[in-house]
Design a protein around this motif. Structure first.
Motif, PDB file in Angstrom:
ATOM      1  N   UNK C 558     -40.984   3.387  -0.517  1.00 53.14           N
ATOM      2  CA  UNK C 558     -42.193   3.447   0.316  1.00 53.14           C
ATOM      3  C   UNK C 558     -42.293   2.208   1.210  1.00 53.14           C
ATOM      4  N   UNK C 559     -41.866   1.058   0.682  1.00 53.22           N
ATOM      5  CA  UNK C 559     -41.885  -0.165   1.487  1.00 53.22           C
ATOM      6  C   UNK C 559     -40.930  -0.051   2.672  1.00 53.22           C
ATOM      7  N   UNK C 560     -39.797   0.604   2.441  1.00 56.84           N
ATOM      8  CA  UNK C 560     -38.845   0.800   3.544  1.00 56.84           C
ATOM      9  C   UNK C 560     -39.421   1.756   4.582  1.00 56.84           C
ATOM     10  N   UNK C 561     -40.139   2.787   4.114  1.00 57.55           N
ATOM     11  CA  UNK C 561     -40.800   3.699   5.056  1.00 57.55           C
ATOM     12  C   UNK C 561     -41.790   2.922   5.916  1.00 57.55           C
ATOM     13  N   UNK C 562     -42.526   2.036   5.262  1.00 57.33           N
ATOM     14  CA  UNK C 562     -43.499   1.224   6.005  1.00 57.33           C
ATOM     15  C   UNK C 562     -42.779   0.336   7.026  1.00 57.33           C
ATOM     16  N   UNK C 563     -41.677  -0.231   6.599  1.00 56.58           N
ATOM     17  CA  UNK C 563     -40.900  -1.076   7.501  1.00 56.58           C
ATOM     18  C   UNK C 563     -40.437  -0.281   8.728  1.00 56.58           C
ATOM     19  N   UNK C 564     -39.986   0.932   8.499  1.00 54.19           N
ATOM     20  CA  UNK C 564     -39.543   1.786   9.614  1.00 54.19           C
ATOM     21  C   UNK C 564     -40.735   2.119  10.539  1.00 54.19           C
ATOM     22  N   UNK C 565     -41.870   2.402   9.943  1.00 52.93           N
ATOM     23  CA  UNK C 565     -43.043   2.746  10.756  1.00 52.93           C
ATOM     24  C   UNK C 565     -43.474   1.554  11.605  1.00 52.93           C
ATOM     25  N   UNK C 566     -43.350   0.364  11.034  1.00 52.19           N
ATOM     26  CA  UNK C 566     -43.694  -0.844  11.812  1.00 52.19           C
ATOM     27  C   UNK C 566     -42.725  -0.989  12.984  1.00 52.19           C
ATOM     28  N   UNK C 567     -41.450  -0.697  12.749  1.00 55.63           N
ATOM     29  CA  UNK C 567     -40.484  -0.745  13.851  1.00 55.63           C
ATOM     30  C   UNK C 567     -40.900   0.214  14.968  1.00 55.63           C
ATOM     31  N   UNK C 568     -41.396   1.368  14.579  1.00 50.76           N
ATOM     32  CA  UNK C 568     -41.853   2.333  15.593  1.00 50.76           C
ATOM     33  C   UNK C 568     -43.076   1.797  16.333  1.00 50.76           C
ATOM     34  N   UNK C 569     -43.954   1.101  15.601  1.00 51.16           N
ATOM     35  CA  UNK C 569     -45.139   0.505  16.244  1.00 51.16           C
ATOM     36  C   UNK C 569     -44.700  -0.527  17.288  1.00 51.16           C
ATOM     37  N   UNK C 570     -43.707  -1.338  16.889  1.00 51.28           N
ATOM     38  CA  UNK C 570     -43.240  -2.362  17.826  1.00 51.28           C
ATOM     39  C   UNK C 570     -42.625  -1.702  19.065  1.00 51.28           C
ATOM     40  N   UNK C 571     -41.873  -0.630  18.831  1.00 56.89           N
ATOM     41  CA  UNK C 571     -41.241   0.066  19.962  1.00 56.89           C
ATOM     42  C   UNK C 571     -42.309   0.638  20.896  1.00 56.89           C
ATOM     43  N   UNK C 572     -43.339   1.236  20.312  1.00 59.30           N
ATOM     44  CA  UNK C 572     -44.421   1.793  21.141  1.00 59.30           C
ATOM     45  C   UNK C 572     -45.160   0.655  21.859  1.00 59.30           C
ATOM     46  N   UNK C 573     -45.366  -0.438  21.137  1.00 57.89           N
ATOM     47  CA  UNK C 573     -46.038  -1.585  21.736  1.00 57.89           C
ATOM     48  C   UNK C 573     -45.279  -2.103  22.949  1.00 57.89           C
ATOM     49  N   UNK C 574     -43.962  -2.052  22.854  1.00 59.20           N
ATOM     50  CA  UNK C 574     -43.148  -2.508  23.996  1.00 59.20           C
ATOM     51  C   UNK C 574     -43.376  -1.621  25.209  1.00 59.20           C
ATOM     52  N   UNK C 575     -43.504  -0.330  24.956  1.00 59.97           N
ATOM     53  CA  UNK C 575     -43.768   0.596  26.068  1.00 59.97           C
ATOM     54  C   UNK C 575     -45.097   0.251  26.733  1.00 59.97           C
ATOM     55  N   UNK C 576     -46.097   0.023  25.886  1.00 61.55           N
ATOM     56  CA  UNK C 576     -47.426  -0.293  26.414  1.00 61.55           C
ATOM     57  C   UNK C 576     -47.370  -1.623  27.173  1.00 61.55           C
ATOM     58  N   UNK C 577     -46.673  -2.595  26.597  1.00 61.57           N
ATOM     59  CA  UNK C 577     -46.575  -3.908  27.242  1.00 61.57           C
ATOM     60  C   UNK C 577     -45.859  -3.795  28.587  1.00 61.57           C
ATOM     61  N   UNK C 578     -44.820  -2.973  28.606  1.00 63.54           N
ATOM     62  CA  UNK C 578     -44.078  -2.798  29.856  1.00 63.54           C
ATOM     63  C   UNK C 578     -45.007  -2.259  30.945  1.00 63.54           C
ATOM     64  N   UNK C 579     -45.851  -1.316  30.544  1.00 63.50           N
ATOM     65  CA  UNK C 579     -46.798  -0.757  31.494  1.00 63.50           C
ATOM     66  C   UNK C 579     -47.803  -1.821  31.950  1.00 63.50           C
ATOM     67  N   UNK C 580     -48.370  -2.543  30.989  1.00 65.90           N
ATOM     68  CA  UNK C 580     -49.411  -3.511  31.328  1.00 65.90           C
ATOM     69  C   UNK C 580     -48.859  -4.683  32.139  1.00 65.90           C
TER      70      UNK C 580
END
Lengths: 161, 262, 792
Positions: C558-580
C-alpha cells in the motif's frame, strides 16, 4: 433500576443502574465514557483499570452500586487542565508505549497508580506492578520505558537499545 | 449475569439480618465472585456487600496476635501488617495484581477457599483463629477441602486473628496464566514447633505437611527436609503441572521458605 | 544525525493522542439510536447433530426481538477459502461449506448455531440461555487428534469428507525423488519430531460487529473489527449474502490489534446485517473474551517430522519434512495458504540447501478453525529448520554460530532461486549475524553463565537465523500458487485546494501507526509539513479497493501504491505549473515543494499549484483537467525478504523447571526504514509474542473437544514480568530491489525468528548444566515440561 451517584473525573454524576451493573458498564453506557475498555471476563487483562478513591481497580470486577459515592478517575480525566497530555500519557507517546491503543487506558491508569505509590520504581518493580495489565502489541518494552521516563529516570540508559 | 438486589449494610448486625433473606449471599471484594457470576455459576437473589462495614476493616495488634478485619483488602494488609508479621504482609502483597489487591479481601479469600488461593496457607500455618458472625473457629477446623469450609449458611467471616511466629515465610510458584499459586508453601516457626501449610497442590485443598513440621521442629533448616518425600497421590494434576511436579514443588518451596524465613 | 521529519525520522505517533485520552473509537464504543443487542448461541459440544431447536420460548421472552438459526441462512452462500490447493495426486482440496450459522451439525465447541436479538444485552443473554437449553443436539464422538482423524474413516467432521483430510500437498512434488536420493546419500541425517503449538491470537480488543440497514435506500452498513474492510465486503457480497457491493459499506474504525485473527470474515458479521435488515434497527454484537477463545481463528498447530541430511562438517545437503496441519472444523479464509505457500516455500531458510521437499497433510478436526496468526506458516518453517540445525550441531559437536555462517547464502548469490520456488532479491545474512553476535555480547557469555551458576541457575544461549517472504503479495505469483484473489493495494492522494492532503489507503492500521508513517513519506516527497497530510483508512465508502493489512504488507504494497500516486500528483503538478509559468512541461522540475522552470528563477509553490488546480479560470481544458487527485494500484513484482539473526539467553531453575528469558537480541534487515521508533516497536511486539509461544502459550483441547484453555485463567499470556528489555537493531539494511521505497516489512519478523532462539537457549542451558539426555522439549517450554524433561 436505581440512581447511582458518584464523582467521576471531578464532576458529580448520576445514572441508572441495576444491581448487576458493573462499574465499567456504568462508565461506558451510563456516562458515555468509552475510554475504559473491556478485554476479558475473568479480571485478568486490566484494560478496564480505573482509580476508585485513588486506588487502581478493575472496573469490570466491581459493581457500580458498591462504589456509589466514591471518587472515580478514568483515562478521560488524566490530561492536564489545559487539555495537554499528563505526565504519564506524554511519556507513553514519547516512548511509543502503545500501538493499537486498546490496553492503553488501563496501562496508563495502572502506571499512574504505581507512580503515586512509588515515585521512582525500578524496572523490576514496574514489570511486577503491571502484571495485571496485558498488552499484545508492544512486548512491554516501551511501556516499561515510558513508566521509567514518567518517573524522571533515564529510560534510554536503563533499556539497552 | 442474573440480576439481584444489592444491599450494603454498615454494621455486622445489619449484614446478619440481610443475609437471612432467601437466596442471599455475601459479597466481599468480589474478585472471585464476580467472574463466577459472569459465568452464571453463582446467581444470588440478594447480594450483601460487606465492604461498607467499618468494624470489619483494618489491621491491629490485640489479644492473641494480629487482628485483621475480614473486609480488609490485600493491599492494606501488605502495608499495615508489614511491621507486625512481614511474611503475612508479603503474602498479601503477592496475591493477584495491584488492582485485585485493592479490592480483594482476606475474608473473601478464605470464605471461598479456592485450592490455589494464597491466604489459606497463612491462616493454617499460623494456627490462626477465624472469627465469624457466629463463632470462633480454629484454622485446623475451618478448612475442609476444596472450596469447602466450616462456614454455615448465612455465616460470614468478620475477622482473622494470627498468632505471630518467631520466623516465617511464604514462597509461591505461580500458575503461569492465572497467577494463582500452582503451589505455595507457608512455613511458620513458633516457640513450640513449626507449622507448614501448602496451598495449590492438593486435591483436598490447603493442607499441613506434618512430616516436614516434625523435621523442621527438630532442625529449622532447609537441609532438615532433604530426606523427605512428598507423595503425589493426592496432588492436583492439570495442564500446568502434573501431580509429581506439584509434589516436587512442595518440597522445593518448603526448603526455600525455610531459608527465607525471618 | 537522526532526521526529525520525513522518511527515517522517529516521528511521534499522532494517533496516540486519542488513544491516550480515551477518545479512540473502537466498534464497541459506538452507541447508535435504536440499537438492539445480539448474543450468539454456541455449541457446548465439539461434535453433534442438531436434532431440533425450539426457539419459541426464547422468542417470547421479555425484550426479545428476533431469533435466528442456521435454517435462516440455509439458502445463502458459504464463507469461502481464499486459496485453492491441489493434492499431490492432482485432486482438488476438499472444501466443505462454512455456513453463517451451523445447521445440520455443530462442529466445534463455540460453533454458533443460533442468535438472539433483544432490546438489551442482558435480555438477549437470558434468552440465549433458554434457547440453548431448548436445543436438542445429539452428541457425536469428537475428532480431535489429527493422526486419529486421518486414520478413521467412520467418524467425520464433514459427512462428505471420508478421511478428514482437506489435502495432501507436496512441495515441490517433482523434486521428491531427488531429495530422497540426496537424503539417502548424506553422510549424516538428523531427525526431529516437533509440535508447533496451537495459539489463540488474543488481540486485546475482542471481535465486535454492528449491522445497520437503511430501508429508504436499501443500503447496508457494517462496522466491524477488521484488518481489511474491502476483503470483508467482497466476501459478504460475492460469496455469502449476495448484497451488491455498492449497497454495503464496511467500516473498520479503531481496531484493537489483529495479528491475523481479524483478517477473516466471520459469521457474526452476516448475522448482524441480516438482523438489522429484518428489524430495521442497528444490531450490535461484541464477543466476550470467552467467545474469542472459542470462535476466533487460532494459529499454528502443526505436528512435524523434519529430517536434515548433512556432511560431518555441517554442510546442509537436504531437508525433508512431513507435517500434519490442523485446520479445525471449517476452512477459514487463509487457512489453506498458511500451512502450504506461507510455510513450504520458506523451508530452505536463508541457507544454500540444494534439496528440499515438504509434505503437508491438512486435517479437519472438531476444533475452532485455524488460520494465519502473526507470521503465519513462516514461524512454523523457521522453528523446524532452526531446531533441527541446533540438533545437528549437538549430534556432530559443531558450533551453532559457525554452522549457520557456513550455510548462509552470501551477498554475491543474489538474486537467489531457492529449491522451494522463491527468488530472494537481496540480503546480507552474515552482516545481521555479526551484528547480533556483537550486540548480544556472545564473547561475554561464559562469564555470565558462571555468575548464573553461582545462583544455582543454568544459563544457556540460543541462536536463530531466519528469513521470511512477506509484503504479501505479488498477484502473478500467488495466482500460480492458488490464490483466488490478487493481492495488490491502492492509494488515492487527494490534494485539497488549500494544499492539505488526504491519502485514502487500502491498508488498515490497527496498531501499526500508518496515520503517522504514511504522512512522513508524503511530506518527504512533496516537501510539505507532515501535519498537512491526513490518512484515511478503514472505510469502503472512502477508500479505493485495497486488500488491507497483514503479511507485513502495508508499507511494501500500500505504501508503494501511495508512492506511485504521489508521482502522478507531481506529474500533474508539472502540467499545471507549465501552464501557469507559460513554459514547456518538459522544462518543469519539482524539488523542495516547488515547481520551477529549469534554469530560471520562475517557480510556483506546491500550494499555489494546488489552489490553481481547483480555481482553473484559464485552463486549456482540452489538455489540462482541473483538480489534483490521483489513484494508483500497486502490485509488487516479488515478495520481500526480511531476514535477521536472533540471540536469546535464558536462565533455567533446575529445581522447578522455570525458564527466565534474561536477554534477547534481534538484528534485522528490513531494507529501508521509514520510522525507526515504530519499526523497533513492531519487533518488540513480535518478539514478545514469540517468547509467549515458546514459554507459556498453549491451546489445549481435551479428548472430548472441550477447550481447557478457554480464558486468561488457563491460557498464559506473556506479562510484563515475563520478558526482559530487548536489544534490537536494523542497521544492516539491504534495500528491497523491486519496490519504490526499498522496504521489506517488519510486522511479523519478531514472531518468526524468536521461538527457536528461546527453545535452543533452553536446550543449551540444560546441556551446559550437564543434563545431556534432553534433546528437545516441545513448546511451550513450561516449568512443568522442563522439569519433566530433566527428570524423565
Amino acid at each position: 433500576m436505581t440512581k447511582v451517584t458518584m464523582t467521576v473525573n471531578g464532576t458529580p454524576v448520576s445514572a441508572e443502574a441495576e444491581g448487576r451493573t458493573l462499574l465499567v458498564n456504568f462508565l461506558r453506557e451510563g456516562l458515555g465514557l468509552t475510554g475504559t475498555h473491556v478485554g476479558c471476563d475473568t479480571s485478568q487483562c486490566g484494560a478496564c483499570v480505573v482509580h476508585v478513591d485513588g486506588k487502581a481497580v478493575k472496573s469490570c470486577t466491581v459493581f457500580a452500586m458498591d462504589v456509589a459515592g466514591s471518587d472515580v478517575r478514568t483515562i478521560e480525566g488524566m490530561a492536564n487542565a489545559d487539555g495537554s497530555l499528563g505526565v504519564v500519557q506524554q511519556a507513553f507517546q514519547d516512548h511509543h508505549g502503545l500501538q493499537c491503543g486498546f490496553c492503553t487506558p488501563g496501562m496508563v491508569m495502572s502506571s499512574a497508580a504505581l507512580l503515586a505509590e512509588n515515585p521512582r520504581p525500578t524496572e523490576s518493580e514496574i514489570r511486577h506492578y503491571l502484571e495485571g495489565n496485558i498488552c499484545r502489541c508492544t512486548g512491554y518494552h516501551n511501556i516499561v520505558k515510558a513508566v521509567l521516563a514518567a518517573s524522571g529516570q533515564d529510560a534510554g540508559a536503563m533499556a539497552a537499545e | 449475569m442474573h440480576n439481584f438486589e444489592f444491599v450494603k449494610p454498615s454494621t455486622i448486625a445489619d449484614a446478619i439480618k440481610a443475609l437471612s433473606a432467601e437466596g442471599a449471599q455475601p459479597l466481599s471484594g468480589g474478585q472471585t465472585l464476580l467472574p463466577t457470576m459472569k459465568q452464571r455459576l453463582a446467581a444470588p437473589d440478594v447480594l450483601v456487600s460487606l465492604t461498607g462495614i467499618s468494624e470489619m476493616q483494618g489491621v491491629c495488634m490485640g489479644d492473641g496476635g494480629l487482628h485483621i478485619g475480614a473486609a480488609t483488602p490485600h493491599a492494606v494488609v501488605a502495608r499495615d501488617a508489614a511491621r507486625h508479621y512481614p511474611a503475612l504482609a508479603a503474602l498479601a502483597g503477592g496475591i493477584g495484581d495491584p488492582a485485585v489487591r485493592n479490592r480483594g479481601t482476606i475474608g473473601g479469600s478464605i470464605a471461598n477457599n479456592d485450592p490455589a488461593a494464597c491466604y489459606p496457607s497463612a491462616v493454617l500455618a499460623s494456627g490462626a483463629t477465624v472469627v465469624t458472625s457466629q463463632r470462633r473457629i480454629a484454622a485446623d477446623d475451618y478448612f475442609q477441602g476444596m472450596f469447602t469450609t466450616a462456614l454455615e449458611e448465612g455465616e460470614f467471616v468478620t475477622e482473622v486473628v494470627f498468632p505471630i511466629p518467631e520466623r516465617a515465610a511464604y514462597v509461591k510458584f505461580n500458575q503461569p496464566a492465572s497467577r494463582f499459586a500452582l503451589t505455595g508453601v507457608f512455613v511458620a516457626k513458633f516457640a513450640d514447633g513449626v507449622r507448614v501449610a501448602v496451598t495449590g497442590a492438593s486435591n483436598n485443598g490447603v493442607f499441613r505437611w506434618t512430616e516436614a513440621e516434625d523435621a523442621l521442629s527438630a532442625d529449622f533448616s532447609a537441609g532438615a527436609i532433604a530426606g523427605l518425600t512428598v507423595a503425589a497421590d493426592d496432588m492436583i494434576s492439570d495442564l500446568h503441572g502434573s501431580a509429581a511436579y506439584r509434589a516436587n514443588l512442595v518440597k522445593v518451596l518448603t526448603g526455600r521458605a525455610v531459608t527465607a524465613a525471618r | 544525525m537522526p532526521k526529525d521529519t520525513g522518511i527515517g525520522a522517529s516521528t511521534k505517533r499522532r494517533e496516540d493522542i486519542r488513544f491516550l485520552t480515551g477518545k479512540g473509537v473502537y466498534t464497541d464504543d459506538l452507541s447508535l439510536f435504536g440499537q438492539a443487542h445480539a448474543v450468539m448461541v454456541r455449541s457446548t459440544v465439539a461434535h453433534g447433530r442438531i436434532v431440533s431447536i425450539d426457539t419459541s420460548e426464547a422468542a417470547g421472552m421479555p425484550g426479545v426481538l428476533a431469533v435466528f438459526t442456521g435454517e435462516d441462512f440455509k439458502e445463502v452462500g458459504g464463507n469461502p477459502a481464499g486459496w485453492f490447493i491441489k493434492s499431490r495426486n492432482g485432486e482438488p482440496m476438499r472444501e466443505p461449506k462454512r455456513p453463517v450459522l451451523a445447521h445440520g451439525k455443530v462442529r466445534h465447541v463455540g460453533d454458533a448455531y443460533a442468535c438472539v436479538v433483544a432490546e438489551t444485552y442482558a435480555q438477549a443473554k437470558d434468552a440465549a440461555q433458554v434457547l440453548a437449553d431448548a436445543a436438542v443436539i445429539e452428541e457425536l464422538p469428537a475428532i480431535i487428534d489429527m493422526k486419529a482423524a486421518a486414520a478413521d474413516a467412520s467418524n467425520r467432521v464433514h459427512d462428505e469428507i471420508p478421511d478428514n483430510i482437506c489435502f495432501d500437498w507436496g512441495w515441490i512434488e517433482d523434486n521428491r525423488a531427488a531429495v530422497d536420493a540426496a537424503m539417502k546419500a548424506a553422510p549424516h541425517v538428523v531427525t526431529l519430531e516437533l509440535t508447533n503449538n496451537r495459539l489463540v491470537p488474543n488481540a486485546m480488543e475482542p471481535r465486535a460487529s454492528i449491522g445497520e440497514y437503511f430501508p429508504g435506500t436499501g443500503d447496508y452498513k457494517l462496522t466491524t473489527t477488521s484488518q481489511n474492510p474491502h476483503l470483508t465486503r467482497l466476501l459478504i457480497c460475492a460469496f455469502v449474502m449476495g448484497i451488491p457491493e455498492n449497497k454495503l459499506q464496511v467500516v473498520a474504525p479503531d481496531v484493537g490489534g489483529g495479528f491475523g485473527s481479524k483478517i477473516y470474515h466471520y459469521g457474526e458479521e452476516a448475522v448482524v446485517l441480516a438482523a438489522a435488515r429484518k428489524l430495521g434497527r442497528p444490531v450490535r454484537w461484541t464477543a466476550e473474551r470467552t467467545e474469542s477463545f472459542l470462535s476466533d481463528a487460532h494459529g499454528r498447530d502443526h505436528v512435524t517430522k523434519i529430517e536434515l541430511g548433512c556432511t560431518k562438517e555441517g554442510d546442509i545437503l537436504a531437508i525433508r519434512t512431513e507435517t500434519l496441519a490442523n485446520v479445525g472444523a471449517y476452512l477459514s479464509n487463509f487457512s489453506t495458504a498458511t500451512p502450504t505457500f506461507l510455510h513450504g516455500t520458506l523451508m530452505a531458510g536463508p541457507y544454500k540447501v540444494p534439496h528440499v521437499y515438504v509434505n503437508v497433510k491438512t486435517i479437519f478436526t472438531n476444533t475452532a478453525p485455524v488460520d494465519a496468526y502473526r507470521g503465519a506458516g513462516r514461524p512454523e518453517a523457521t522453528y523446524s529448520i532452526e531446531r533441527v540445525i541446533d540438533k545437528m550441531c549437538r549430534e556432530l559437536n559443531l558450533d551453532p554460530f559457525e554452522v549457520r555462517r557456513r550455510n548462509l547464502l552470501t551477498p554475491d548469490q543474489f538474486p537467489y532461486t531457492t529449491p522451494v520456488g522463491l527468488v530472494y532479491d537481496t540480503g546480507n545474512y552474515q552482516a545481521t549475524l555479526d551484528k547480533a553476535i556483537e550486540l548480544g555480547d556472545v564473547a561475554g557469555f561464559e562469564a555470565r553463565r558462571a555468575e548464573s551458576a553461582k545462583r544455582g541457575k543454568l544459563r544457556g544461549m540460543g541462536l536463530s537465523t531466519w528469513i521470511e517472504a512477506c509484503g504479501i503479495a505479488p498477484s502473478h505469483l500467488v495466482g500460480v500458487l492458488g490464490s483466488r484473489v490478487g493481492l495488490y493495494d491502492a492509494a488515492t492522494v487527494r490534494v485539497n485546494a488549500t494544499g492539505t492532503i488526504s491519502v485514502m489507503t487500502g491498508a488498515h492500521s490497527h496498531g501499526q501507526g500508518h496515520e503517522t508513517v504514511f504522512p512522513q513519506i508524503v511530506a518527504e516527497k512533496l516537501g510539505i509539513p507532515e501535519s498537512s497530510v491526513e490518512i484515511v483508512h478503514g472505510d469502503t465508502a472512502k477508500i479505493p479497493f485495497g486488500m488491507g493489512s497483514y503479511g507485513s504488507r502495508s508499507l511494501a504494497v500500500a505504501g508503494s501504491a501511495m508512492d506511485r500516486a504521489i508521482d502522478k500528483i507531481i506529474a500533474k503538478g508539472k502540467k499545471i505549473a507549465a501552464h501557469m509559468l507559460e513554459a514547456a512541461e518538459g522544462d518543469i522540475t519539482f524539488a523542495d515543494g516547488k515547481f520551477s522552470v529549469a534554469g530560471t528563477d520562475k517557480a510556483k509553490s506546491f500550494g499555489e499549484i494546488a489552489f490553481s488546480a481547483y480555481v482553473p479560470h484559464n485552463y486549456p481544458l482540452e489538455t489540462l483537467e482541473p483538480g489534483l487527485e490521483e489513484t494508483a494500484f500497486y502490485d509488487p513484482g516479488n515478495f520481500t525478504y526480511p531476514a535477521g539473526a536472533y540471540i536469546c539467553e535464558v536462565e533455567v531453575d533446575p529445581d522447578t523447571g522455570k525458564v527466565d528469558v534474561v536477554s534477547f537480541t534481534a538484528a534485522d534487515d528490513f531494507g529501508n526504514v521509514m520510522n525507526p521508533m515504530i519499526v523497533e516497536g513492531q519487533v518488540h511486539g513480535g518478539v514478545g509474542q514469540g517468547i509467549g509461544q515458546a514459554l507459556c502459550e498453549n491451546t489445549s483441547y481435551d479428548e472430548n473437544g472441550q477447550l481447557l484453555t478457554g480464558s486468561f485463567m488457563d491460557y498464559a499470556m506473556p506479562r510484563a514480568d515475563d520478558v526482559p528489555f530487548y536489544t534490537v537493531d536494523h542497521s544492516c539494511a539491504t534495500p528491497c530491489t523491486h519496490n519504490p521505497l526499498g522496504v521489506k516489512g517488519c510486522g511479523e519478523a519478531g514472531a518468526i525468528g524468536s521461538p527457536p532462539a528461546v527453545v535452543n537457549a533452553v536446550i543449551d542451558a540444560l546441556h551446559r548444566g550437564g543434563i545431556t539426555h534432553v534433546t528437545h522439549i516441545d513448546m511451550p517450554v513450561s516449568p512443568n515440561r522442563v522439569w519433566q524433561a530433566i527428570n524423565g
